[in-house]
Design a protein around this motif. Structure first.
Motif, mmCIF file in Angstrom:
data_model
loop_
_atom_site.group_PDB
_atom_site.id
_atom_site.type_symbol
_atom_site.label_atom_id
_atom_site.label_comp_id
_atom_site.label_asym_id
_atom_site.label_seq_id
_atom_site.Cartn_x
_atom_site.Cartn_y
_atom_site.Cartn_z
ATOM 1 N N CYS A 182 -5.105 1.208 2.473
ATOM 2 C CA CYS A 182 -5.945 2.276 2.029
ATOM 3 C C CYS A 182 -7.120 2.011 1.196
ATOM 4 O O CYS A 182 -8.239 2.576 1.313
ATOM 5 C CB CYS A 182 -5.255 3.439 1.367
ATOM 6 N N ARG A 183 -7.187 0.550 0.540
ATOM 7 C CA ARG A 183 -8.149 0.111 -0.536
ATOM 8 C C ARG A 183 -8.286 1.127 -1.803
ATOM 9 O O ARG A 183 -8.962 0.905 -2.643
ATOM 10 C CB ARG A 183 -9.324 -0.018 0.227
ATOM 11 N N GLU A 184 -7.423 2.504 -1.686
ATOM 12 C CA GLU A 184 -7.731 3.509 -2.566
ATOM 13 C C GLU A 184 -6.793 3.585 -3.655
ATOM 14 O O GLU A 184 -6.793 3.755 -4.859
ATOM 15 C CB GLU A 184 -7.966 4.739 -1.976
ATOM 16 N N CYS A 185 -5.527 3.247 -3.281
ATOM 17 C CA CYS A 185 -4.084 3.368 -3.932
ATOM 18 C C CYS A 185 -4.039 2.473 -5.132
ATOM 19 O O CYS A 185 -4.703 1.471 -5.200
ATOM 20 C CB CYS A 185 -3.002 3.514 -3.174
ATOM 21 N N CYS B 170 1.172 -1.322 -0.099
ATOM 22 C CA CYS B 170 0.129 -0.036 -0.029
ATOM 23 C C CYS B 170 0.742 1.323 -0.017
ATOM 24 O O CYS B 170 1.984 1.228 0.764
ATOM 25 C CB CYS B 170 -0.742 0.007 1.333
ATOM 26 N N GLU B 171 0.605 2.211 -0.868
ATOM 27 C CA GLU B 171 1.205 3.294 -0.849
ATOM 28 C C GLU B 171 1.036 4.636 0.011
ATOM 29 O O GLU B 171 1.614 5.681 0.304
ATOM 30 C CB GLU B 171 1.001 4.066 -2.424
ATOM 31 N N CYS C 198 -3.177 -1.019 -3.969
ATOM 32 C CA CYS C 198 -4.335 -1.773 -3.315
ATOM 33 C C CYS C 198 -5.291 -2.265 -4.199
ATOM 34 O O CYS C 198 -5.930 -3.456 -4.143
ATOM 35 C CB CYS C 198 -5.226 -0.951 -2.071
HETATM 36 ZN ZN LIG Z 1 -3.406 1.215 -0.497
#
Ligand SMILES: [Zn+2]
Length: 353
Positions: free
Chosen positions: A63-66, A52-53, A69
């Motif tokens: 984060c589930r967004e980057c 995860c970044e 992910c």
């Molecule tokens: Zn992430």
């Protein structure tokens, strides 16, 4: 994937989190435990957290967004190398470890792990079915394990710890996974819409031994139909041994010539029967955990005598059934076991001791 998508294993998640925060995550982990409890899921979650970044790499969170992910969610992250034994193979092919004969050393996990990370700061290999490696594969993998590099992590996954060579074991940190609780299995079945109703989910979860894989197998339509018809025969007063043994033997014969599959079906039928007697026993004893089921109530109330008499009788029926389950697992002749069982169930159910 987030931790709330992982059932159970809280201690393991905390342990991994601590290891990350201290900067002490080993370069090789061995996840061992029963089939279908979520070892692979935890491995992928750990990988996602590391890739995860947005979240710091010393925390077990993502984060589930980057981009990373999203790639993990889609199964396309270029720095995750993951292999497993193909369903039609008993042994993890050597080609997955060190490449095919033509491309030996130029593909496979060992080669992939020698490359620089493509996007992130590390490469991670998830080797499922590591207990299905033969000595040649294990020795090939050992070379990579012996030359740890700072930017790689290997996660080996195994359900049979004894099948892992000691040389491999000694180079990995062992993390033991336990069975899931019946409640966890039941909730997962409903969450993934595998079970039709909470009642079915609970019934299957109870028999699953804490494995989502076993629970999914038990939800097989044919097996569920079989359970209904066998239970119907089981709850009759008086018990009809011939009808019972014929139904069971027919169900087993219908599987065809594959004796392993026949034995498995016999095993599950007996498991269903044992569960029925077990539930009846709980009902007779007035336990709160007893399943609320009219069929079971009727069966229990069909026995004459006091509560103690009923409990004793149900206990002996259950014992006799478990005995047969053991015999079947020890390769005894199925039809003979079932016929003997049927006769014994009849006399045990009838006797007024
Ligand atoms: Zn992430």
């Amino acid at each position: 994937m987030t931790t709330d998508q992982i059932r159970g294993h809280q201690t393991i998640l905390e342990m991994l989190d601590r290891a990350l925060s201290r900067g002490r995550l080993p370069h090789a982990l061995l996840f061992a435990g029963p089939v279908g409890v979520g070892k692979n899921r935890v491995a992928r979650y750990l990988a996602q957290c590391l890739f995860c970044e947005q979240t710091p790499s010393d925390q077990l969170s993502c984060c589930r967004e980057c981009n990373s992910c999203k790639q993990m969610a889609a199964g396309t992250h270029p720095d995750l190398i993951s292999i497993e034994c193909p369903p039609d193979k008993a042994i993890l092919p050597l080609s997955l470890i060190i490449g095919s004969e033509e491309r030996r050393g130029r593909e496979g996990v060992c080669y992939e792990m020698s490359l620089r990370p493509m996007t992130g700061n590390r490469r991670i290999a998830v080797i499922d079915d590591a207990d299905k490696m033969n000595a040649e594969s294990a020795n090939a993998l050992l070379k990579t394990l012996e030359e740890p590099s700072a930017n790689y992590l290997m996660i080996l996954i195994a359900s049979e710890l004894d099948a892992i060579l000691p040389t491999i074991r000694s180079r990995c940190q062992l993390i033991r996974f336990a069975e899931l609780s019946a409640d966890d299995v039941s909730e997962l079945l409903l969450e993934h819409q595998l079970a039709e109703s909470p009642e079915q989910a609970q019934q299957v979860a109870r028999l699953s031994g804490g494995s989502l894989d076993v629970a999914s197998q038990l939800l097989d339509e044919n097996l569920q139909e079989l359970r209904t018809s066998i239970t119907r025969l089981l709850c009759q007063h008086p018990f009809r041994p011939q009808a019972f043994s014929q139904a069971v033997i027919k169900a087993v014969d219908d599987i065809g010539g594959n004796t392993a599959a026949q034995r498995k079906t016999a095993h599950w039928i007996l498991h269903f029967c044992a569960d029925f007697y077990h539930q009846a026993l709980q009902t007779a004893a007035g336990h709160e955990s007893a399943v609320n089921n009219a069929q079971i109530d009727k069966f229990v109330n069909g026995f004459p005598g006091s509560t103690e008499d009923r409990i004793e009788k149900l206990g002996s029926l259950l014992d006799r059934l478990l005995e047969t389950e053991e015999q079947i697992d020890r390769n005894a002749t199925i039809s003979l076991c079932i016929e003997n069982l049927s006769e014994d169930l009849r006399s045990l159910q009838k006797s007024t001791s």
